[in-house]
Design a protein around this motif. Structure first.
Motif, PDB file in Angstrom:
ATOM      1  N   GLY A  54       0.826  -1.209   0.000  1.00  0.00           N
ATOM      2  CA  GLY A  54       0.000   0.000   0.000  1.00  0.00           C
ATOM      3  C   GLY A  54       0.856   1.252   0.000  1.00  0.00           C
ATOM      4  O   GLY A  54       1.852   1.345   0.712  1.00  0.00           O
ATOM      5  N   GLU A  85      -5.236  12.335   1.528  1.00  0.00           N
ATOM      6  CA  GLU A  85      -3.876  12.879   1.333  1.00  0.00           C
ATOM      7  C   GLU A  85      -3.551  14.014   2.311  1.00  0.00           C
ATOM      8  O   GLU A  85      -3.289  15.151   1.922  1.00  0.00           O
ATOM      9  CB  GLU A  85      -3.681  13.361  -0.113  1.00  0.00           C
ATOM     10  N   TYR A 171      -6.560  15.935   9.493  1.00  0.00           N
ATOM     11  CA  TYR A 171      -5.539  14.911   9.219  1.00  0.00           C
ATOM     12  C   TYR A 171      -6.079  13.522   9.547  1.00  0.00           C
ATOM     13  O   TYR A 171      -5.842  12.551   8.823  1.00  0.00           O
ATOM     14  CB  TYR A 171      -4.324  15.242  10.082  1.00  0.00           C
ATOM     15  N   GLU A 176      -7.684   5.087   8.285  1.00  0.00           N
ATOM     16  CA  GLU A 176      -8.754   4.376   7.581  1.00  0.00           C
ATOM     17  C   GLU A 176     -10.064   4.249   8.353  1.00  0.00           C
ATOM     18  O   GLU A 176     -11.141   4.349   7.764  1.00  0.00           O
ATOM     19  CB  GLU A 176      -8.273   3.010   7.086  1.00  0.00           C
ATOM     20  N   THR A 214      -2.004   3.262  -4.788  1.00  0.00           N
ATOM     21  CA  THR A 214      -2.068   1.796  -4.742  1.00  0.00           C
ATOM     22  C   THR A 214      -2.970   1.300  -5.866  1.00  0.00           C
ATOM     23  O   THR A 214      -2.625   0.360  -6.609  1.00  0.00           O
ATOM     24  CB  THR A 214      -2.653   1.328  -3.385  1.00  0.00           C
ATOM     25  N   LEU A 408      -1.574   7.945  14.681  1.00  0.00           N
ATOM     26  CA  LEU A 408      -1.200   9.369  14.736  1.00  0.00           C
ATOM     27  C   LEU A 408      -0.234   9.635  15.877  1.00  0.00           C
ATOM     28  O   LEU A 408       0.705  10.425  15.750  1.00  0.00           O
ATOM     29  CB  LEU A 408      -2.443  10.257  14.871  1.00  0.00           C
TER      30      LEU A 408
HETATM   31  C1  LIG Z   1      -3.064   9.596  11.226  1.00  0.00           C
HETATM   32  C2  LIG Z   1      -3.084   8.843   9.939  1.00  0.00           C
HETATM   33  C3  LIG Z   1      -3.370   9.522   8.760  1.00  0.00           C
HETATM   34  C4  LIG Z   1      -3.419   8.817   7.559  1.00  0.00           C
HETATM   35  N1  LIG Z   1      -3.674   9.518   6.412  1.00  0.00           N
HETATM   36  C5  LIG Z   1      -3.750   8.841   5.231  1.00  0.00           C
HETATM   37  C6  LIG Z   1      -4.060   9.538   4.030  1.00  0.00           C
HETATM   38  O1  LIG Z   1      -4.248  10.760   4.019  1.00  0.00           O
HETATM   39  N2  LIG Z   1      -4.133   8.796   2.888  1.00  0.00           N
HETATM   40  C7  LIG Z   1      -3.930   7.434   2.878  1.00  0.00           C
HETATM   41  O2  LIG Z   1      -4.041   6.808   1.835  1.00  0.00           O
HETATM   42  N3  LIG Z   1      -3.625   6.756   3.993  1.00  0.00           N
HETATM   43  C8  LIG Z   1      -3.545   7.435   5.165  1.00  0.00           C
HETATM   44  N4  LIG Z   1      -3.286   6.733   6.312  1.00  0.00           N
HETATM   45  C9  LIG Z   1      -3.129   5.264   6.215  1.00  0.00           C
HETATM   46  C10 LIG Z   1      -4.511   4.602   6.212  1.00  0.00           C
HETATM   47  O3  LIG Z   1      -4.927   4.381   7.553  1.00  0.00           O
HETATM   48  C11 LIG Z   1      -4.505   3.253   5.484  1.00  0.00           C
HETATM   49  O4  LIG Z   1      -3.441   2.476   5.952  1.00  0.00           O
HETATM   50  C12 LIG Z   1      -4.381   3.381   3.975  1.00  0.00           C
HETATM   51  O5  LIG Z   1      -5.344   4.269   3.442  1.00  0.00           O
HETATM   52  C13 LIG Z   1      -4.573   2.026   3.327  1.00  0.00           C
HETATM   53  O6  LIG Z   1      -4.369   2.097   1.955  1.00  0.00           O
HETATM   54  P1  LIG Z   1      -3.137   1.369   1.249  1.00  0.00           P
HETATM   55  O7  LIG Z   1      -3.049   0.010   1.871  1.00  0.00           O
HETATM   56  O8  LIG Z   1      -3.520   1.333  -0.183  1.00  0.00           O
HETATM   57  O9  LIG Z   1      -1.943   2.187   1.537  1.00  0.00           O
HETATM   58  C14 LIG Z   1      -3.202   7.416   7.526  1.00  0.00           C
HETATM   59  C15 LIG Z   1      -2.909   6.740   8.722  1.00  0.00           C
HETATM   60  C16 LIG Z   1      -2.842   7.448   9.910  1.00  0.00           C
HETATM   61  C17 LIG Z   1      -2.525   6.699  11.169  1.00  0.00           C
END
Ligand SMILES: Cc1cc2nc3c(=O)[nH]c(=O)nc-3n(C[C@H](O)[C@H](O)[C@H](O)COP(=O)(O)O)c2cc1C
Ligand code: SF4
Length: 446
Positions: A54, A85, A171, A176, A214, A408
């Motif tokens: 991911g 994002e 943020y 997720e 992804t 976070l």
């Molecule tokens: C505080 C925090 C903010 C996040 N912000 C984003 C984000 O803006 N975009 C994103 O794709 N994943 C973000 N993530 C990760 C997601 O929780 C998740 O792992 C992800 O969207 C899964 O997609 P992927 O497996 O395709 O990467 C964040 C995680 C945390 C802990």
């Protein structure tokens, strides 16, 4: 070695039209045709075999996550596409959606077919007006062309509706389960896991959350095959069981104190030096880099001596020599030698204190304490013991020691721990001199 040919940015770099007609003329939706000729299980297998991890920050293997969905669930199953994002200095999702929306949509349709989702929600950061409009236009074109709706491309029983949901401007909406709560119309408070979204996600139904980049990769994996995808990047290190390899192309965002902030596509594993010197045009004003954020501010820092570190999943992490949290979003931010790390850390702490959702005491209180201490140091009122306290608080809050619900808190503590460890002498001499500075705003690219 042959020059790398961009894949995800291929059409964008030649200024191709985002229209469906132009996308199809460039071979678009060929991957969907191929996917629909396969069973959903075989599509999932292709993504598992590609070892795609991911791109949203956590680096979890994409196809493996899809296999966590309960078998024979009566449905509905949802796809939630994470386009929040929100990690500072990260802007690759915006570029993909705004300039090549059908590439993203094709990945969404293929993923929905593989996981048997009949509804996909596209959760887009509120500020991304242009990207939202481009995606809506692509969705409208896709409905008109039979690429969305009922019996897609004549495939009986494959129905898919896509809805755009504009983000709520925090943020935490990118985490997720925070995203899912926000999608359901609630405050984006992350949920305790397990259950993970694959078992109980949106509207308490099985849900896969994937990032935009992804899903754009999924399009090309189905078009060109998993072996092609694995031919790029850094192979797994057999001597290191923690390194599962880093395959495929990656969009690196370069910003901060460089001459040419940009988003560049390269195979995973390029060094920070190459990104900064070759693609970012070098550090601005003829200066040297003091610190490099390797993948969004929650990942910590590389020092100038660590500039030859490869930016991939295996080379960055808590168990590596550099001790960064991970590759994160691969958003590289350069901090030049004339910038005070006290100011940098103050900016970072201010961000996380503002963005903590407040559910967990260690995160809510810890981000506040860290901000207060760094602010005190910045104002010339720091005490020698402040540095150990900062390190300790940065360590104690977080999902890694198991005290909080979401990542976070780790992201807030990690840059604090690393700034103190790697730039301790600067903090100590700052405290001793009792000087005050004005806060510099880090140059973010969005
Ligand atoms: C505080 C925090 C903010 C996040 N912000 C984003 C984000 O803006 N975009 C994103 O794709 N994943 C973000 N993530 C990760 C997601 O929780 C998740 O792992 C992800 O969207 C899964 O997609 P992927 O497996 O395709 O990467 C964040 C995680 C945390 C802990
Ligand atoms: S770790 Fe922080 S942001 Fe995450 S749920 Fe707890 S308080 Fe909220």
């Amino acid at each position: 070695m042959a020059e790398f040919e961009p894949v995800l940015l291929r059409r964008i770099l030649k200024n191709a039209s985002p229209s469906l007609e132009a996308y199809r003329a460039d071979g678009g939706y060929r991957a969907l045709d191929k996917a629909l000729a396969m069973s959903p299980a075989d599509v999932t297998k292709a993504v598992v075999d590609s070892k795609l991890r991911g791109r949203g920050g956590a680096g979890f293997p994409c196809g493996v996550k899809w296999t966590f969905l309960p078998k024979d669930h009566p449905g509905p199953i949802y796809l939630c596409v994470n386009a929040d994002e929100s990690e500072p200095c990260t802007f690759n999702n915006r570029i993909l959606m705004h300039q090549d929306p059908h590439q993203v949509l094709e990945g969404m349709i293929i993923a929905s077919y593989a996981i048997r989702a009949q509804v996909a929600y596209l959760y887009i950061r509120y500020e991304y007006g242009d990207a939202t409009r481009a995606m809506q236009q692509a969705i409208d074109e896709a409905y008109a062309a039979g690429l969305l709706g009922k019996n897609i491309l004549g495939k009986q029983g494959f129905d898919l509706d896509v809805y755009i949901h504009r983000g709520a401007g925090a943020y935490i909406c990118g985490e997720e389960t925070g995203l899912i709560e926000s999608l359901e119309g609630k405050r984006a408070w992350p949920r305790i896991k397990p259950p993970f979204p694959a078992v109980e996600g949106a509207f308490r139904k099985p849900t896969i959350v994937n990032n935009i980049e992804t899903l754009a990769c999924v399009t090309h994996i189905l078009d060109r095959g998993p072996e092609w995808f694995k031919s790029m990047g850094t192979p797994a290190d057999p001597a290191n069981p923690r390194d599962a390899g880093s395959y495929g192309p990656k969009l690196y965002c370069i910003s901060g104190h460089v001459n040419k902030p940009c988003c560049v596509e390269l195979p995973l594993g390029v060094t920070a030096r190459e990104l900064i010197d070759k693609h970012g045009g070098g550090v601005w004003k003829g200066r040297k880099a003091k610190a490099i954020v390797p993948g969004g501010i929650s990942m910590g820092f590389l020092t100038a001596d660590e500039i030859d570190t490869k930016l991939d999943f295996g080379s960055l992490g808590p168990f590596t020599k550099n001790g960064c949290l991970g590759l994160g979003t691969a958003a590289v931010t350069v901090i030049d030698e004339e910038t005070s790390m006290v100011d940098v850390l103050y900016n970072i702490c201010r961000f996380f204190e503002h963005e903590s959702c407040g559910q967990c005491t260690p995160c809510r209180e810890g981000t506040g304490w860290m901000l207060k201490i760094v602010d005190r140091i910045r104002k010339g009122l720091g005490r020698a013991e402040d540095l150990n306290i900062l390190e300790e608080v940065g360590h104690q809050i977080g999902i890694m020691p198991g005290t909080t619900i979401c990542g976070l808190a780790d992201g807030a503590g990690w840059p604090v721990k690393q700034a103190i460890r790697k730039f301790r002498a600067e903090f100590e001499s700052y405290i001793k001199s009792g000087k005050k500075t004005h806060t510099l705003q880090l140059v973010a690219a969005h």
